[in-house]
Write a protein that holds these residues in place. Structure first.
Motif, PDB file in Angstrom:
ATOM      1  N   MET A   1       0.816  -1.219   0.000  1.00 16.34           N
ATOM      2  CA  MET A   1       0.000   0.000   0.000  1.00 16.34           C
ATOM      3  C   MET A   1       0.846   1.263   0.000  1.00 16.34           C
TER       4      MET A   1
ATOM      5  N   SER B   1       0.654   6.346  -1.414  1.00  9.91           N
ATOM      6  CA  SER B   1      -0.554   5.554  -1.162  1.00  9.91           C
ATOM      7  C   SER B   1      -1.703   5.973  -2.075  1.00  9.91           C
ATOM      8  N   HIS B   2      -1.973   7.288  -2.148  1.00 11.98           N
ATOM      9  CA  HIS B   2      -3.163   7.710  -2.891  1.00 11.98           C
ATOM     10  C   HIS B   2      -3.003   7.431  -4.383  1.00 11.98           C
TER      11      HIS B   2
ATOM     12  N   VAL C   1      -3.937   3.844  -4.860  1.00 12.53           N
ATOM     13  CA  VAL C   1      -5.395   3.675  -4.881  1.00 12.53           C
ATOM     14  C   VAL C   1      -5.913   4.010  -6.277  1.00 12.53           C
TER      15      VAL C   1
ATOM     16  N   PHE D   1     -12.916   6.241   9.860  1.00 15.97           N
ATOM     17  CA  PHE D   1     -12.846   7.598  10.416  1.00 15.97           C
ATOM     18  C   PHE D   1     -13.989   7.736  11.404  1.00 15.97           C
TER      19      PHE D   1
ATOM     20  N   VAL E   1     -10.635   9.112  -5.531  1.00 12.50           N
ATOM     21  CA  VAL E   1      -9.877   8.916  -6.773  1.00 12.50           C
ATOM     22  C   VAL E   1     -10.785   8.711  -7.982  1.00 12.50           C
TER      23      VAL E   1
ATOM     24  N   ALA F   1      -6.042   8.006   5.518  1.00 15.67           N
ATOM     25  CA  ALA F   1      -6.612   8.912   4.521  1.00 15.67           C
ATOM     26  C   ALA F   1      -5.878   8.746   3.197  1.00 15.67           C
ATOM     27  N   GLY F   2      -4.551   8.611   3.269  1.00 14.20           N
ATOM     28  CA  GLY F   2      -3.790   8.359   2.049  1.00 14.20           C
ATOM     29  C   GLY F   2      -4.168   7.027   1.434  1.00 14.20           C
ATOM     30  N   ALA F   3      -4.407   6.032   2.284  1.00 15.67           N
ATOM     31  CA  ALA F   3      -4.683   4.691   1.790  1.00 15.67           C
ATOM     32  C   ALA F   3      -6.109   4.520   1.265  1.00 15.67           C
TER      33      ALA F   3
ATOM     34  N   GLY G   1      -7.129   6.925  -0.773  1.00 12.23           N
ATOM     35  CA  GLY G   1      -7.006   7.628  -2.044  1.00 12.23           C
ATOM     36  C   GLY G   1      -6.981   9.144  -1.943  1.00 12.23           C
ATOM     37  N   ILE G   2      -6.842   9.672  -0.729  1.00 13.45           N
ATOM     38  CA  ILE G   2      -6.806  11.127  -0.594  1.00 13.45           C
ATOM     39  C   ILE G   2      -5.369  11.608  -0.752  1.00 13.45           C
TER      40      ILE G   2
END
Lengths: 229, 308
Positions: free
Chosen positions: A48, A70-71, A74, A88, A103, B197-199, B201-202
């Motif tokens: 990841m 990471s993003h 994704v 969250f 995304v 948050a990164g994981a 997709g942000i």
């Protein structure tokens, strides 16, 4: 779909993954089994982009993703359901799922996600942190699916979840695979769940794969021997 | 102490004092909104927040001079142009600061405190070198000056009403951005779990930069509005920073509603007590009360209740 070559990862000086090689075919569900501290979570985090790879190549559908953030991973089609779910908690259920849409550029959660997890639709206005463990797990999977992945990574999804729900989860994961045609990599300590869900079972020990066998004709006794402390 | 006044005079005094409190409330809200984003949502202790406000004030000063020299016909509306420019200038500086400094310090909050304090000193010196050490006053268009007579005895200053309208408008805009836009969702997700948050997709780096920029931009607008109330000097930002942090921390970091409620209670307490006591006594009592309440409720007035 997922192709990993000579993947090495380390925390500081201590290397945890010693050059892993494996491929996951399109539509295949692979269970990666191993005791605590053998490198399952590190492997997931390295795939990841949360833990940097020291060397090696990771590619998804022919596109190399090694070294991406990471993003960006994704966006290339990898989705992640972490150990402990990590939803969250101060955001509502719906907002949690919507974070996964980032995304894709979509604004609205696709209906088919709520079809998989009707309980989330009922609770969409509640804060994620107020859901039960099993519901949070469903939320984490829904959030991952919202990014429309080609490959779904799940890190110990059965941890802290009651046995009846574990059975449902195996069924749901297979259904997700059948409906969406994605590949799934799931790390696991519970053998019965792995046998329920997976097409192929691999065992990781001290950062190396020591066993790899298709679900059909698996030597259960041998695998459970790897898992016993 | 009331015996010297007639009933109607007393009523007028209370009404005007209450209105003064509302103006102070609006000032607090304007000051605190930018910090509520930066400190409340990002967890960055930005000691240079006051200097971003002062940048907005100086931009307003420049704009007013440009308009009076080159576009005197449009002078009466320069203020709106100035506020937009103040937002852009402070926002861009904020994004540059985030890129150069803050992003390296997200894992070291205490170092952020020192670094931004250093930044505030640098900015103060820059203002001093560019604009001089003396305070500058901004010429206000005539329509904002003066006051509106409500009754024979009660008058409300127009600039006060302007600040109030601005405070309400900006609060509403930030609320909508924070809770209705996808940017707001991303900011809140990062605030709760940066890695995750990164994981999902942000793009956390870009969102952080934008967020810091918006927070600083709002500070710039606040600074622009304050030119109507006080004069602008290189170190004027220092006057605001303590009150600003007080309001945000007391309200409960991360809660926009808490920030507004805390600005309201602090400003009303202060302005009512200032009428009966000396200004510094009023301040002491307000601070003591806030400290007392924070000891009992360290998370601030408004905090979310969640299963951990």
């Amino acid at each position: 779909m997922l192709n990993v070559q000579e993947l090495r990862a380390a925390y500081g000086e201590s290397e945890v993954l010693h050059g892993l090689d494996f491929t996951v075919a399109p539509g295949e569900i692979v269970a990666i089994m191993g005791r605590n501290g053998m490198g399952k979570t590190t492997l997931m985090k390295t795939l990841m982009g949360i833990v940097p790879a020291r060397s090696g190549v990771v590619s998804v559908d022919g596109t190399e993703i090694t070294g991406l953030k990471s993003h960006q991973r994704v966006a290339s089609g990898v989705a992640y359901v972490p150990q402990g779910r990590m939803i969250f908690s101060a955001m509502t259920v719906q907002e949690n799922v919507e974070t996964g849409l980032t995304v894709t550029g979509k604004k609205k959660v696709p209906e088919n996600i709520y079809e998989l997890f009707p309980v989330l639709l009922e609770m969409k206005g509640r804060r994620g942190g107020n859901l039960s463990g099993g519901q949070q797990q469903q939320l984490a999977i829904a959030r991952a699916l919202a990014s429309d992945p080609k490959i779904l990574l799940l890190d110990e999804p059965t941890e802290g979840i009651q046995p009846s729900i574990i059975r449902d989860m195996a069924r749901t994961l297979r259904r997700i695979r059948d409906e969406r045609g994605l590949s799934i990599v799931v790390s696991e300590q519970v053998l019965s769940f792995a046998l329920d869900v997976a097409d192929r079972v691999m065992v990781i020990e001290n950062g190396n794969f020591v066993h790899d066998s298709p679900r059909a004709g698996i030597d259960e006794a041998r695998v459970s021997k790897f898992l016993s402390v | 102490m009331f015996s010297d006044y007639s009933m109607s005079e007393l009523g007028a005094i209370f009404a005007m004092q209450g209105f003064a409190g509302l103006i102070l409330f609006s000032v607090f809200v304007l000051m605190a909104l930018g910090l509520a984003i930066i400190f409340g949502q990002m967890g960055v202790i930005n000691m240079a927040h006051g200097e971003f406000m002062i940048l907005g004030a100086y931009v307003t000063y420049i704009t007013s001079n440009v308009f009076s020299d080159y576009l005197p016909a449009l002078f009466s509306i320069y203020f709106f142009v100035a506020m937009v420019l103040a937002f852009i200038a402070s926002g861009l500086l904020g994004m540059a600061v985030e890129w150069a400094m803050i992003r390296h310090l997200y894992k070291r909050p205490l170092d952020t405190l020192l670094a931004t304090w250093g930044l505030s000193l640098i900015l103060q010196q820059v203002y001093r070198s560019v604009f001089g050490a003396r305070e500058v006053g901004v010429t206000i268009p005539d329509w904002i000056m003066g006051s509106l007579p409500v009754t024979d005895m009660i008058e409300v200053p127009i600039n006060g009403i302007f600040v109030m309208v601005l405070a309400v408008g900006i609060s509403a805009a930030i609320y909508i951005l924070m809770y209705r836009s996808s940017w707001g969702k991303q900011v809140r997700a990062i605030n709760q779990n940066r890695v995750m948050a990164g994981a999902v997709g942000i793009n956390t780096e870009w969102t952080d930069r934008l967020t810091f920029g918006i927070g600083c931009g709002v500070a710039g607008v606040a600074g622009s509005a304050f030119t109507m109330i006080g004069s602008t000097g290189p170190t004027a930002g220092q006057l605001y920073i303590v009150d600003t942090f007080l309001v945000v921390v007391f309200g409960g970091a991360g809660s926009l509603l808490g920030t507004i409620a805390s600005a309201f209670s602090i400003s009303q307490a202060q302005s009512i007590m200032e009428f009966f006591l000396s200004g510094s006594m009023a301040k002491v009592l307000t601070l003591l009360t806030v400290v007392g309440i924070l000891m009992l409720r360290p998370q601030g007035l408004f905090a979310l209740k969640l299963r951990k």
